[in-house]
Every structure is written in structure tokens, then in C-alpha cells.
Motif scaffolding. Sequence first.
Motif, PDB file in Angstrom:
ATOM      1  N   THR A 126      -6.912   0.465  -5.450  1.00 54.41           N
ATOM      2  CA  THR A 126      -6.981   1.636  -5.955  1.00 54.41           C
ATOM      3  C   THR A 126      -6.270   2.713  -5.001  1.00 54.41           C
ATOM      4  O   THR A 126      -5.470   3.817  -5.397  1.00 54.41           O
ATOM      5  CB  THR A 126      -8.281   2.043  -6.216  1.00 54.41           C
ATOM      6  N   ALA A 127      -6.413   2.291  -3.679  1.00 50.18           N
ATOM      7  CA  ALA A 127      -6.135   3.471  -2.730  1.00 50.18           C
ATOM      8  C   ALA A 127      -4.566   3.353  -2.791  1.00 50.18           C
ATOM      9  O   ALA A 127      -3.857   4.316  -2.518  1.00 50.18           O
ATOM     10  CB  ALA A 127      -6.559   2.957  -1.250  1.00 50.18           C
ATOM     11  N   THR A 128      -3.942   2.146  -2.713  1.00 46.48           N
ATOM     12  CA  THR A 128      -2.629   1.925  -2.857  1.00 46.48           C
ATOM     13  C   THR A 128      -2.088   2.759  -3.870  1.00 46.48           C
ATOM     14  O   THR A 128      -0.964   3.187  -3.748  1.00 46.48           O
ATOM     15  CB  THR A 128      -2.279   0.366  -2.887  1.00 46.48           C
ATOM     16  N   LYS A 129      -2.593   2.638  -5.043  1.00 48.08           N
ATOM     17  CA  LYS A 129      -2.026   3.360  -6.371  1.00 48.08           C
ATOM     18  C   LYS A 129      -1.969   4.941  -6.022  1.00 48.08           C
ATOM     19  O   LYS A 129      -1.163   5.299  -6.322  1.00 48.08           O
ATOM     20  CB  LYS A 129      -2.924   2.926  -7.549  1.00 48.08           C
ATOM     21  N   ASN A 185       4.402  -1.199 -10.523  1.00 45.71           N
ATOM     22  CA  ASN A 185       4.057  -2.428 -11.536  1.00 45.71           C
ATOM     23  C   ASN A 185       3.224  -3.519 -10.821  1.00 45.71           C
ATOM     24  O   ASN A 185       2.390  -3.897 -11.659  1.00 45.71           O
ATOM     25  CB  ASN A 185       5.377  -2.751 -12.101  1.00 45.71           C
ATOM     26  N   GLU A 186       3.315  -3.903  -9.568  1.00 47.64           N
ATOM     27  CA  GLU A 186       2.535  -4.913  -9.099  1.00 47.64           C
ATOM     28  C   GLU A 186       1.188  -4.394  -9.121  1.00 47.64           C
ATOM     29  O   GLU A 186       0.215  -5.183  -9.314  1.00 47.64           O
ATOM     30  CB  GLU A 186       3.076  -5.179  -7.809  1.00 47.64           C
ATOM     31  N   VAL A 187       0.841  -3.034  -8.882  1.00 54.11           N
ATOM     32  CA  VAL A 187      -0.385  -2.546  -8.558  1.00 54.11           C
ATOM     33  C   VAL A 187      -1.086  -2.554  -9.833  1.00 54.11           C
ATOM     34  O   VAL A 187      -2.465  -2.812 -10.014  1.00 54.11           O
ATOM     35  CB  VAL A 187      -0.444  -1.202  -7.891  1.00 54.11           C
ATOM     36  N   GLN A 188      -0.429  -2.188 -11.106  1.00 49.76           N
ATOM     37  CA  GLN A 188      -0.901  -2.029 -12.284  1.00 49.76           C
ATOM     38  C   GLN A 188      -1.389  -3.411 -12.780  1.00 49.76           C
ATOM     39  O   GLN A 188      -2.494  -3.472 -13.596  1.00 49.76           O
ATOM     40  CB  GLN A 188      -0.015  -1.623 -13.214  1.00 49.76           C
ATOM     41  N   GLN A 189      -0.485  -4.300 -12.391  1.00 49.70           N
ATOM     42  CA  GLN A 189      -0.800  -5.793 -12.884  1.00 49.70           C
ATOM     43  C   GLN A 189      -2.222  -6.121 -12.107  1.00 49.70           C
ATOM     44  O   GLN A 189      -3.026  -7.029 -12.576  1.00 49.70           O
ATOM     45  CB  GLN A 189       0.200  -6.711 -12.581  1.00 49.70           C
ATOM     46  N   LYS A 190      -2.416  -5.829 -10.933  1.00 54.26           N
ATOM     47  CA  LYS A 190      -3.533  -6.498 -10.084  1.00 54.26           C
ATOM     48  C   LYS A 190      -4.917  -5.681 -10.615  1.00 54.26           C
ATOM     49  O   LYS A 190      -5.752  -6.129 -10.593  1.00 54.26           O
ATOM     50  CB  LYS A 190      -3.244  -5.944  -8.555  1.00 54.26           C
ATOM     51  N   LEU A 217     -10.690  -9.744  -9.204  1.00 54.77           N
ATOM     52  CA  LEU A 217     -10.448  -8.853  -8.111  1.00 54.77           C
ATOM     53  C   LEU A 217     -12.073  -8.624  -7.563  1.00 54.77           C
ATOM     54  O   LEU A 217     -12.918  -8.399  -8.143  1.00 54.77           O
ATOM     55  CB  LEU A 217      -9.797  -7.615  -8.201  1.00 54.77           C
ATOM     56  N   SER A 218     -12.005  -8.848  -6.148  1.00 53.62           N
ATOM     57  CA  SER A 218     -13.490  -8.415  -5.711  1.00 53.62           C
ATOM     58  C   SER A 218     -13.600  -6.995  -5.582  1.00 53.62           C
ATOM     59  O   SER A 218     -12.515  -6.035  -5.998  1.00 53.62           O
ATOM     60  CB  SER A 218     -13.865  -8.885  -4.146  1.00 53.62           C
ATOM     61  N   GLU A 219     -14.891  -6.216  -5.302  1.00 51.60           N
ATOM     62  CA  GLU A 219     -14.956  -4.747  -5.232  1.00 51.60           C
ATOM     63  C   GLU A 219     -14.200  -4.230  -4.196  1.00 51.60           C
ATOM     64  O   GLU A 219     -13.393  -3.305  -4.088  1.00 51.60           O
ATOM     65  CB  GLU A 219     -16.472  -4.440  -4.985  1.00 51.60           C
ATOM     66  N   ALA A 220     -14.065  -5.026  -2.958  1.00 52.62           N
ATOM     67  CA  ALA A 220     -13.126  -4.365  -1.699  1.00 52.62           C
ATOM     68  C   ALA A 220     -11.615  -4.727  -2.339  1.00 52.62           C
ATOM     69  O   ALA A 220     -11.129  -3.556  -1.631  1.00 52.62           O
ATOM     70  CB  ALA A 220     -13.453  -5.509  -0.677  1.00 52.62           C
ATOM     71  N   GLU A 221     -11.357  -5.499  -2.771  1.00 51.42           N
ATOM     72  CA  GLU A 221      -9.754  -5.604  -3.429  1.00 51.42           C
ATOM     73  C   GLU A 221      -9.661  -4.609  -4.093  1.00 51.42           C
ATOM     74  O   GLU A 221      -8.380  -3.860  -4.116  1.00 51.42           O
ATOM     75  CB  GLU A 221      -9.488  -7.273  -3.620  1.00 51.42           C
ATOM     76  N   ALA A 222     -10.508  -4.337  -5.258  1.00 55.70           N
ATOM     77  CA  ALA A 222     -10.258  -3.503  -6.385  1.00 55.70           C
ATOM     78  C   ALA A 222     -10.171  -1.998  -5.374  1.00 55.70           C
ATOM     79  O   ALA A 222      -9.098  -1.081  -5.801  1.00 55.70           O
ATOM     80  CB  ALA A 222     -11.159  -3.295  -7.166  1.00 55.70           C
ATOM     81  N   SER A 223     -10.938  -1.592  -4.531  1.00 56.04           N
ATOM     82  CA  SER A 223     -11.002  -0.429  -3.783  1.00 56.04           C
ATOM     83  C   SER A 223      -9.547  -0.058  -3.288  1.00 56.04           C
ATOM     84  O   SER A 223      -8.914   0.865  -2.971  1.00 56.04           O
ATOM     85  CB  SER A 223     -12.143  -0.393  -2.962  1.00 56.04           C
TER      86      SER A 223
END
Length: 377
Positions: free
Chosen positions: A82-85, A62-67, A73-79
Motif C-alpha cells: 500500500t505504501a508503494t502504491k 500493474n505489479e502492485v495492483q496484482q499483489k 499477503l500478510s498484514e505487513a506485506e499488504a501495508s
Amino acid sequence: RLDYSKWDHIEISDDEDETHPNIDTPSLFRWRHQARVDRMEEQRREREELEKKKQDHKKKVNEVQQKLKSQNLSEAEASKVTATKEQLAKQEEEFRRKEQELTKKEKEQPWNIDTICKDGFSKSAINKKPKDDDKNKTEEEIFEEQKKFQEDHKKQLQHFGMLSKAADSKKYLQDNPHLINEKTANYLVIWCIDLQVEEKTSLMEQVAHQTIVLQFILQLALKLDTDPRNCFNAFFTRFEAANADYMESFNDELNSFKKRVKERADIRIQEAMKRYEEEERQKMGPGGLHPGDVMESLPQALRDCFEKQDIPMLQKVVAEMDPEEAKYHIKRCVDSGLWVPNANAEVYEEVDSSEPQSSEPLISEAPEPQSKKDGTE
């Protein structure tokens, strides 16, 4: 055809085992049983641990989906998110596989004496006719028991009193058998009178109906010499059958009860009115006037003096008033028992000297309060 396959894997009872004469059979049975219990406990812990991990995993998802929904989010943070998901998705698959293994293991586990049967009820209860202990109790003890019962079950008592359908009443008493007693009937009777005093007649009649329902159950129990909880079903069976003679008897008792409630409510209202009138009489002053009525009738200037209990202010207002009017109002204040300060003839020296002064002062001498005499607060 019936499927008997579930009975294929059952660990036989220990007392059916045959052991060598040199083996301590009781010790062997205890060891087997303990080993079996330990295996079952281990499976239970595995299941609980898996459920806990699944809950934690769900929170992370749920936390990942909210993020990911966030626009900041920056491109690095989004990447990274996504890896965490993706990693969480793999963990979810692992949890699913582990759960299937546990379920399979539980199904394949042989039944035994600890799992083949479970209690349907935690206890068995047989209602016995309660002992009549009230004969040995004082009125104060009975009153305190009634009071505590009402405090503990007030919401349930009122809920039952508001029910209108026989089926609902039967189900509610079945779920709350502790209400089937004389204390509930006492509460409902008092509540009926209270409602009638408040002129809530429609509601009173509804509660009165429930009162007679309970009274009929208690009466039936008395005739059968048994606990009321054993015969409330019998009452509702007869009530729902709506036999003409039975319903006529019920309605006659209900109408008679409502009539008695109204009579008792009228008596209570009359008693309350008498108490009120007596209290009002006690509030009257020595001259038979009510201080509140007199206060309301005073001119505003005089009223301010009495409210503030200001002697100089009172002297000034009296001096400025028409002597007859001043005398009229002050006499009424004295007769009603309103605050009257110590005064002397000097208070009236400024009252129209052209009029002959009465030998009686407009403001009577009142003794000082005890607190001022002895200097105490």
C-alpha cells in the motif's frame, strides 16, 4: 477570423541577419544553427527519457495492483504494498507535471527553418516507360525473372486475382503499383489454367476477370506509349462509367479468354493422361501384365513369399498348392516382372507327382543381381 498568433515567434532565416563587417558571418551562422539544433536535441532526449520512465512506472503500478488482489499477503506485506502504491501515485503526479512543462516549452519555442516545414513525401517518383530489355535476354533469363517475381509477390498476386470490385482493384493497384506489369498478367493466365485443371471453374472465372482487367491496362499503356502505372486510373474511370460499347468489348474479350483457358486445360489433362498411361505401360512386365495387379490377385500365402522374397517359404507354398493353380500364378508373376528367385526342378518335386511335369519350370531362371555376383552391397 484567422489566428496568426502562431507566426509571432519565428526565428528569422540566417541570411536575413545583418552582421558587423569585421565578424565572420558564415561562422556565426553555423554557430547559431548548431546551438539551435543542440537545444532541439536536448528537448527530444528529455521527452524520450520521460516516456521511458512513464512506461516503467506503468509496469510497477500493474505489479502492485496484482499483489493487492492476492489473498495470500500478510498484514505487513499488504501495508508495504500500500505504501508503494502511494509512492507510485506521487511519482505519477510528478510525471504529469514534467510532461506539462515539456509541452509548454515546446509550444513556446520559436519556429525556425528546421521545424517550420516538413517533407510531405520522402521522395517524388515519375513513372517512365520501361525499356524493352527482354529482346536482349535469353528465354532462360526471362523465365528466371518471371519465377523470382512470382516467388516474391505470390500473396499479392493471388490477393489481386481474388478481388471482385473495381474500386477494390483500383485501390490495390494504387497501393501496389509494382504489380502493373506483364509478369503479373503471365502469372494470372497460368493460375487460371491451373484452376480449370483442378475443376475450380468458379474461381477460375473470377481470376480470369482480373486477368482481363490487367490486360486492358497494359493494352492502353501500349497505345499511349507510356508506363502502365500512368494509365490504370484512366482504365478504371472508363470501366466504372460502364459505357455500353466499352463493356461489350471487355466482356467479349473475357468470354474469349475463358474459352481459351478451358481448351488449354483440356489439352493439359489429355497430355497428363497420356504420360500416365505411358508410365503405366513402362511398368508392365515382359508378358504385358502389371506387377501391382498380379500381386493383388495372388493368394495370401504366395503374396507373403514375394513380399518377403523368401525362397524356402516359396518352395514350401508351391509344394502345398494344386500344381495347375501354382503354375498359373507363377507364370503371371514371371509375365509381370515380379521378383522371381533362381530355382531348379527340386522346387517342384513335391508338386503332385501324379501329374506329368512340364518341361518348363514354374519359376523361370532369373539372373542374380550384379551386387550379389561381385560381392558388393
